[in-house]
Structures are given as structure tokens and as C-alpha cells.
Enzyme design. Structure first.
Site, short mmCIF file in Angstrom:
data_model
loop_
_atom_site.label_atom_id
_atom_site.label_comp_id
_atom_site.label_asym_id
_atom_site.label_seq_id
_atom_site.Cartn_x
_atom_site.Cartn_y
_atom_site.Cartn_z
CG ASP A 108 -2.05 -0.97 1.14
OD1 ASP A 108 -2.46 -1.31 0.01
OD2 ASP A 108 -2.54 -1.41 2.20
CG ASP A 125 -6.60 -1.44 -1.76
OD1 ASP A 125 -6.68 -2.67 -1.95
OD2 ASP A 125 -5.79 -0.92 -0.98
#
Length: 151
Positions: A108, A125
Site C-alpha cells: 500500500d 483497492d
């Protein structure tokens, strides 16, 4: 056949973009502002680091979930009806799953911290969220068409 081409191209394109962006951050890229930070974070759980206590079992559970969804979509003809949305979903889901096998966690890198702290996330995402929105929208419009005008 056209639906499968759209599905496969969308999945491959999303996976490739996602992988390329993650490689930038794995190579050390960073950028900071007063509201947004682009920096590497390894997420060993799912959203908001939930289920991180599952450790390496999480990747196997997600593998089963993704495979199960693919079989469902295949059997129910969803890929033929929603090739772009499901291609986005497949490319993003397999991109995050590949991270778990390659890096032991999802890569991330987008961190919002202006006024409130938000979960760190990545391109995959966002594409998963977009694909779910598109599927809901398509389902709603199909439902309205089936009901007929004014009902």
C-alpha cells in the site's frame, strides 16, 4: 468471445498498472504533502489491517475466495454480461493476492492524513471499489429496465 477479450485485457491492464506502481514504492519512491503521503506501507491484513492475525493463512483464504468468485461468475454468465467490471476486479484482486505471495503483505502507498487519518491503500483497492460500484450500477439499471417504465 468479445466479452472474454475485454475481460482479459482489463484484468491484465489493471494488474500491470498496479504492479508497476507498487514497484516504484518498493524501489523507494516517496512524496509528502500536508494532506497526502505517498510512501510504502506493507499491510499484512485486509482493509484497516483486519485479520492480520491470520498470518500466512490469509493468502490461502483469499485464494479460495477469488477462485470461488471466478467459478460463480463463470457459471452464472457474469463475465459475458459484465466483462469490464469483472476484468477490473480480477486484475486488482490478483494484484493484491500476488503481493501476499511475493512480499508477505499487500503493498500500500496512498495515505490520507488531512483532518483525519484514513487507511493506507493502493491502486488495486481503488479499482476493486470502482468495479463493485460499476457492478451495483449495472445491476440497478438492469433491474429498472426489467421493471419497465414508470414502475
Amino acid at each position: 468471445m468479445r466479452s472474454w477479450a475485454i475481460f482479459l485485457l482489463a484484468a491484465a491492464g489493471i494488474w500491470w498498472i498496479d504492479h508497476g506502481l507498487k514497484e516504484l514504492f518498493l524501489d523507494g519512491y516517496q512524496w509528502q504533502s500536508s494532506c497526502l503521503s505517498l510512501e510504502l506501507h506493507l499491510n499484512r491484513g485486509v482493509a484497516f489491517s483486519m485479520f492480520s492475525w491470520l498470518g500466512p493463512w490469509l493468502k490461502w483464504l483469499q485464494t479460495l475466495l477469488i477462485a470461488g468468485l471466478f467459478v460463480f461468475f463463470l457459471r452464472e454468465g457474469w463475465i459475458r454480461r459484465h466483462p469490464l467490471s469483472l476484468g477490473f476486479l480480477a486484475g486488482a484482486a490478483t494484484g493484491n493476492l500476488a503481493d501476499r505471495f511475493l512480499h508477505g503483505a499487500v503493498v500500500d502507498y496512498v495515505y490520507w492524513h488531512c483532518g483525519f487519518d484514513f487507511a493506507v491503500f493502493n491502486f488495486a483497492d481503488v479499482m476493486i471499489d470502482l468495479s463493485v460500484f460499476l457492478l451495483l450500477w449495472q445491476g440497478w439499471t438492469e433491474h429498472r429496465k426489467a421493471r419497465g417504465p414508470g414502475k
